[in-house]
Motif scaffolding. Structure first.
Motif, PDB file in Angstrom:
ATOM      1  N   ILE A 852       1.094  -1.176   0.027  1.00 16.86           N
ATOM      2  CA  ILE A 852       0.169  -0.020  -0.035  1.00 16.86           C
ATOM      3  C   ILE A 852       0.693   1.347   0.155  1.00 16.86           C
ATOM      4  O   ILE A 852       0.550   2.214  -0.800  1.00 16.86           O
ATOM      5  N   LEU A 853       2.013   1.195   0.854  1.00 13.38           N
ATOM      6  CA  LEU A 853       2.843   2.448   0.711  1.00 13.38           C
ATOM      7  C   LEU A 853       3.380   2.700  -0.414  1.00 13.38           C
ATOM      8  O   LEU A 853       3.400   3.939  -0.978  1.00 13.38           O
ATOM      9  N   PHE A 854       3.651   1.793  -1.082  1.00 16.49           N
ATOM     10  CA  PHE A 854       4.409   1.837  -2.533  1.00 16.49           C
ATOM     11  C   PHE A 854       3.434   2.429  -3.665  1.00 16.49           C
ATOM     12  O   PHE A 854       3.665   3.156  -4.431  1.00 16.49           O
ATOM     13  N   LEU A 855       2.165   1.896  -3.303  1.00 16.30           N
ATOM     14  CA  LEU A 855       0.871   2.631  -4.347  1.00 16.30           C
ATOM     15  C   LEU A 855       0.974   3.795  -3.966  1.00 16.30           C
ATOM     16  O   LEU A 855       0.496   4.580  -4.733  1.00 16.30           O
ATOM     17  N   LEU A 856       0.859   4.160  -2.806  1.00 20.71           N
ATOM     18  CA  LEU A 856       0.637   5.525  -2.378  1.00 20.71           C
ATOM     19  C   LEU A 856       1.776   6.350  -2.839  1.00 20.71           C
ATOM     20  O   LEU A 856       1.392   7.670  -3.246  1.00 20.71           O
ATOM     21  N   LEU A 857       3.023   5.873  -2.988  1.00 22.63           N
ATOM     22  CA  LEU A 857       4.118   6.688  -3.690  1.00 22.63           C
ATOM     23  C   LEU A 857       3.666   7.093  -4.939  1.00 22.63           C
ATOM     24  O   LEU A 857       4.245   8.105  -5.503  1.00 22.63           O
ATOM     25  N   PHE A 858       3.337   5.934  -5.864  1.00 30.52           N
ATOM     26  CA  PHE A 858       3.040   6.141  -7.250  1.00 30.52           C
ATOM     27  C   PHE A 858       2.021   7.029  -7.166  1.00 30.52           C
ATOM     28  O   PHE A 858       1.890   8.117  -8.097  1.00 30.52           O
ATOM     29  N   LEU A 859       0.828   7.052  -6.505  1.00 28.29           N
ATOM     30  CA  LEU A 859      -0.295   8.020  -6.298  1.00 28.29           C
ATOM     31  C   LEU A 859       0.335   9.627  -6.132  1.00 28.29           C
ATOM     32  O   LEU A 859      -0.137  10.432  -6.960  1.00 28.29           O
ATOM     33  N   ILE A 860       1.123   9.752  -5.602  1.00 25.07           N
ATOM     34  CA  ILE A 860       1.648  10.972  -5.087  1.00 25.07           C
ATOM     35  C   ILE A 860       2.714  11.336  -6.087  1.00 25.07           C
ATOM     36  O   ILE A 860       2.446  12.593  -6.569  1.00 25.07           O
ATOM     37  N   ILE A 861       3.407  10.601  -6.872  1.00 22.88           N
ATOM     38  CA  ILE A 861       4.244  10.936  -7.875  1.00 22.88           C
ATOM     39  C   ILE A 861       3.359  11.232  -9.104  1.00 22.88           C
ATOM     40  O   ILE A 861       3.520  12.494  -9.896  1.00 22.88           O
ATOM     41  N   GLY A 862       2.027  10.640  -9.274  1.00 22.31           N
ATOM     42  CA  GLY A 862       1.163  11.129 -10.416  1.00 22.31           C
ATOM     43  C   GLY A 862       0.597  12.490 -10.193  1.00 22.31           C
ATOM     44  O   GLY A 862       0.611  13.108 -11.102  1.00 22.31           O
ATOM     45  N   PHE A 863       0.160  12.751  -9.034  1.00 25.08           N
ATOM     46  CA  PHE A 863      -0.680  14.032  -8.691  1.00 25.08           C
ATOM     47  C   PHE A 863       0.458  14.991  -8.676  1.00 25.08           C
ATOM     48  O   PHE A 863       0.415  16.267  -9.168  1.00 25.08           O
ATOM     49  N   ALA A 864       2.062  14.839  -8.214  1.00 24.85           N
ATOM     50  CA  ALA A 864       2.830  15.954  -8.054  1.00 24.85           C
ATOM     51  C   ALA A 864       3.326  16.338  -9.690  1.00 24.85           C
ATOM     52  O   ALA A 864       3.422  17.253  -9.990  1.00 24.85           O
ATOM     53  N   LEU A 865       3.408  15.083 -10.594  1.00 19.37           N
ATOM     54  CA  LEU A 865       3.594  15.488 -11.934  1.00 19.37           C
ATOM     55  C   LEU A 865       2.632  16.290 -12.618  1.00 19.37           C
ATOM     56  O   LEU A 865       2.827  17.340 -13.487  1.00 19.37           O
ATOM     57  N   GLY A 866       1.278  16.090 -12.212  1.00 18.48           N
ATOM     58  CA  GLY A 866       0.073  16.736 -12.740  1.00 18.48           C
ATOM     59  C   GLY A 866       0.161  18.278 -12.157  1.00 18.48           C
ATOM     60  O   GLY A 866       0.063  19.341 -13.139  1.00 18.48           O
TER      61      GLY A 866
END
Length: 891
Positions: A852-866
């Motif tokens: 879950i933590l790694f998936l949250l990291l990908f989620l944060i990276i996605g929003f950060a790029l946006g």
């Protein structure tokens, strides 16, 4: 913030206001789940349906005999497989199995060689040979099937090995058991032997004295043996002497035949000059083969000229018929036509003879084929080609005989004595023989097409028929120049004379013109037949020349040896045979009168030496050898044995050993066959392959669902510049995408549980994990497309391709190439699939938190790029999109 929700609200209002849009959105919610469900259902339990995988089994085992017992391990394997439903065992021949494997009818083949049982019996030999089962697999049909079939083949060998060990150990333990029972039964005898051993120990000095006397007697044996061996050797030669004597008697009986053969050889010697002349003729043919080629070419040219003459005569026929109809002009026109016909008919006489020669050649060729088939000097393939060619030649020959009969019949009808009647009858007989040959050739072709030798009766019948046809044609050809050709000329002249009798015989001419016309047609067909056969002969001439040349070479090589051999045999018959004949008669008289008595005397003496002397000699040698070699050791061995028996009686109990040998055979043999048992313990049991695959296909369908959305739905908002900022647009439209993704996740996870009945240990976490993964995947895919436009779509597809191979969803990541092992920790699929696996098999909480933590990291990276790139790249992305739209192909 309210603008973000306003975009979200407007999106759904627009959807519900447009039915087709609502239908499309619902389809986008359901479609990804179909991708997962169909794949899961297709692979639900593949290893439970392996009974449908066809595997061909071919058993060639011939069995073996082991200690007077017949064994057939191959048959036992087949019987076992017939009861085994693990794979689709199909029992066929080796040839059919091999063909089926090549053509994809079978995934694999199991071949049990004919020496399989025989090799198993070599266990008792000094050098045992391991039996082999030949396993062949067609790996191009399917990637997984070879692994399944290989397991089936391994299971066969394991079962055979296990049963073999169990059988052998059972046999050995059975023998031990018998020994134990026998020991128990013979225990009194063993105790008695102990007492005898102790008694023998006391009498060892007396045995030594007797041994010294035996040594003295042994010294006299060589002379006795020497004399006896001479008689034995003579007796051994009696069968050869007897056989030779029979040959002498046979030779005496054959003396008259030998004389006849000698006379034949002398006659052959007188014929040698004629034989050499014949050989020289063949050599001369070989040397002047170019003359034959020229002759055939000349015959072709003459036949072509005859065809032209016949064609010219046929061309005049309509005019003649027209003139005949005109009445007064008929006589002159008929005379002119008939004069032309005389030249035509004159050219036909040699063509008819030529065609008869070609028919005889066909009959001789059939005869040659049958001789080759009788001698087995031709293979079936060459014989088939030759028979097919003869089929055509015989058919054409029958047609030519029909035309010749018709022409002779018409000529014969115009002659008073009908001189051609006998020839017509012989041609009819020849036609019948040709038809018989054609029928027999076609019967012979049937086994030849299968690569088999034809029936010998058929070959003999065809040989006889071809000889009869050749003899008939020879008879006709012998009479052709002297009888047939003159009669043909005379008959045709009479026919012409009748037509030349001016206008007064107009009606007669009208009647005869059709006969002449038909004769011309027959002549044309005969000329065509001859021309075709001569042309074929001209094509075959190089092969004929080659064979004649080879024959000449053989004649030149063999002829001197033949001449030398015949001369030597003739000289022997003249000079040596008269001296040899009296000696043969004298030897035969001895064989008949004296030899039986001599044989009886030799056998009597030899039997006495064989039966008595060897016994005495053997006994003397044994005693002497015992005294020289074994007696000291025997004394020592007897003393040692007595001491060991005493020691054994003091330390061991024979009764205990007997009880040990009598243990349960079945239990001990079963232990040796399976000394170790595998006890399987499943930590996280999953009942079927489909449930085990549900994490991968469910995860994959969620990414595919996101790709479908970005492919069909817009990520930009209308009137953006006047009212919404890029960030409003980014988050507002994302909520719409996330909502659809939520329903995609719910549909696919609930469908897994309730439609497919997939096994899931923790159902609620399974559904929540699917929703969470959908949210993460949607953020990544949506961000890529929102920032980079169509380029982002391409990046999302590339990510999908990399993740399918590099996430470890189907095969363990450890078996993939280094590149995929390197990117595995950086892929969202890796952690999404692992999270879903935890909920399916049973959750380990620290692993769940880790994923879950790694998936949250990908989620944060996605929003950060946006957030970081949406505004800076917005105009750039829009410009690229406008340029793409100008192609009128990309939206």
């Amino acid at each position: 913030m309210w603008k973000v929700f306003q975009i979200y609200k407007n999106d759904w209002v627009n959807v519900f206001k447009t039915p087709i849009a609502l239908f499309l959105i619902i389809a986008l919610m359901i479609l990804p789940s179909l991708y997962a469900w169909f794949n899961l259902k297709a692979s639900w339990d593949p290893y439970g349906n392996t009974s449908h995988i066809p595997i061909a089994v071919s058993n060639a085992d011939e069995g073996a005999v082991l200690r007077d017992r017949n064994i057939d391990v191959g048959k036992e394997i087949v019987n076992t497989l017939k009861k085994n439903n693990a794979l689709g065992w199909t029992f066929v021949s080796e040839k059919k199995a091999s063909r089926g494997l090549e053509h994809g009818d079978y995934y694999a083949t199991i071949y049990i060689p004919k020496d399989f049982s025989k090799r198993i019996t070599t266990l008792l030999d000094a050098q045992p040979k391991k039996p082999e089962i030949i396993y062949s697999v067609n790996e191009k049909i399917n990637a997984i099937a070879p692994k399944i079939t290989s397991k089936g083949a391994s299971t066969i060998t394991e079962n055979v090995s296990s049963n073999f060990v169990k059988t052998v150990s059972k046999a050995v333990l059975t023998e031990f058991n018998k020994i134990g029972i026998e020991l128990q039964r013979e225990l009194p005898t063993i105790l008695k032997m102990e007492n005898l051993l102790f008694e023998l120990e006391k009498h060892l000095p007396d045995i030594q004295d007797m041994g010294n006397k035996a040594l003295e007697f042994e010294k006299k044996l060589p002379e006795i043996r020497k004399q006896g061996q001479k008689i034995i050797a003579l007796e051994k030669m009696l069968p050869e002497i007897n056989q030779s004597s029979k040959q002498i008697l046979k030779l005496e009986d054959k003396l008259p035949e030998l004389k006849n053969i000698g006379n034949e050889i002398v006659t052959l010697q007188t014929k040698l000059p004629d034989i050499q002349k014949a050989a020289n003729k063949v050599t001369e043919i070989d040397q002047h083969f170019d003359t034959i080629q020229k002759g055939i070419q000349t015959a072709l040219d003459d036949t072509a000229k005859a065809q032209k003459i016949i064609q010219a005569a046929q061309g005049s026929m309509p005019k003649v018929e027209q003139v005949v109809g005109n009445g007064k002009e008929m006589a002159a026109a008929a005379n002119d036509f008939l004069n032309k016909s005389e030249a035509t008919f004159a050219s036909m006489i040699p063509i008819v003879k030529q065609n008869l020669l070609l028919l005889k050649q066909t009959a001789d060729t059939v005869n040659g084929l049958t001789n080759s088939l009788k001698d087995n000097s031709i293979n079936p393939e060459s014989a088939l080609q030759m028979s097919q060619a003869l089929d055509e030649q015989l058919t054409n020959g029958i047609n030519e005989i029909n035309r010749t009969i018709e022409m002779f019949t018409r000529i014969n009808e115009n002659m008073p004595n009908k001189p051609l009647t006998g020839v017509i009858q012989k041609l009819g007989d020849t036609k019948a023989k040709f038809e018989q040959q054609l029928s027999l050739v076609r019967k012979i072709e049937v086994p030849l097409k299968e690569g088999k030798q034809p029936n010998s009766q058929l070959i003999s019948q065809l040989n006889q028929t071809s000889q009869q046809a050749s003899e008939l044609l020879n008879n006709i050809l012998d009479r052709y120049d002297s009888e047939i050709a003159p009669n043909m000329t005379e008959g045709y002249k009479k026919l012409i004379q009748v037509a030349k009798d001016s206008v007064s015989v107009l009606n007669t001419a009208k009647e005869k013109l059709p006969d002449i016309k038909q004769i011309l047609q027959d002549s044309a067909k005969a000329a065509n037949f001859g021309y075709d056969r001569l042309e074929q002969l001209q094509q075959d001439l190089p092969d004929i020349e080659k064979k004649v040349h080879e024959t000449v070479q053989k004649i030149q090589t063999v002829m001197p040896k033949v001449v030398q051999g015949v001369n030597a045999a003739a000289n022997f018959f003249h000079n040596d045979f008269p001296k040899l004949e009296p000696k043969i008669h004298k030897a035969a008289d001895f064989v008949r009168n004296d030899l039986p008595g001599v044989e009886n005397d030799i056998r009597r003496v030899a039997e006495l030496i064989r039966t008595k002397l060897p016994e005495v000699e053997e006994a003397a040698h044994k005693i002497a050898n015992l005294v020289r070699n074994d007696l000291p050791n025997l004394e020592k061995a007897v003393k040692n044995a007595a001491n060991k028996v005493r020691k054994f009686n003091n330390e061991e109990n024979l009764g205990d050993i007997i009880e040990l040998l009598k243990n349960d055979i079945n239990k001990e043999s079963d232990f040796l066959a399976n000394p170790v048992l595998l006890k399987e313990h499943k930590v996280f049991p999953i009942p079927n392959y489909g449930s085990a695959n549900s994490p991968f296909y469910t995860t994959l369908s969620l990414w595919v669902g996101a790709l479908l959305l970005i492919s069909l739905l817009r990520v930009d908002v209308e009137n953006r510049e006047s009212f919404y900022s890029p960030y409003h647009e980014y988050f507002g439209r994302f909520l719409t995408f996330a909502t659809i993704g939520l329903f995609q996740a719910l549909i696919v996870t609930l469908g897994d549980l309730f439609l497919l009945k997939a096994y899931v240990a923790d159902k609620v976490p399974f559904i929540l994990s699917g929703i969470f993964i959908s949210f993460v995947f949607m953020s990544i895919v949506y961000t890529l497309v929102s920032i980079f436009g169509n380029v982002g779509k391409g990046l999302a597809i590339i990510l999908l391709v990399l993740q399918i191979s590099g996430s470890g969803g189907t095969f363990p990541i450890q078996v993939t190439p280094p590149f995929f092992r390197a990117i595995n920790p950086f892929l969202p699929f890796t952690y999404a699939i692992n999270l879903m696996r935890e909920t399916v098999g049973g959750m380990v909480h620290d692993l769940v938190i880790h994923n879950i933590l790694f998936l949250l990291l990908f989620l944060i990276i996605g929003f950060a790029l946006g957030i970081l790139l949406k505004k800076p790249l917005a105009k750039h992305t829009e410009k690229i999109a406008e340029l793409a739209k100008k192609s009128k192909l990309i939206h």
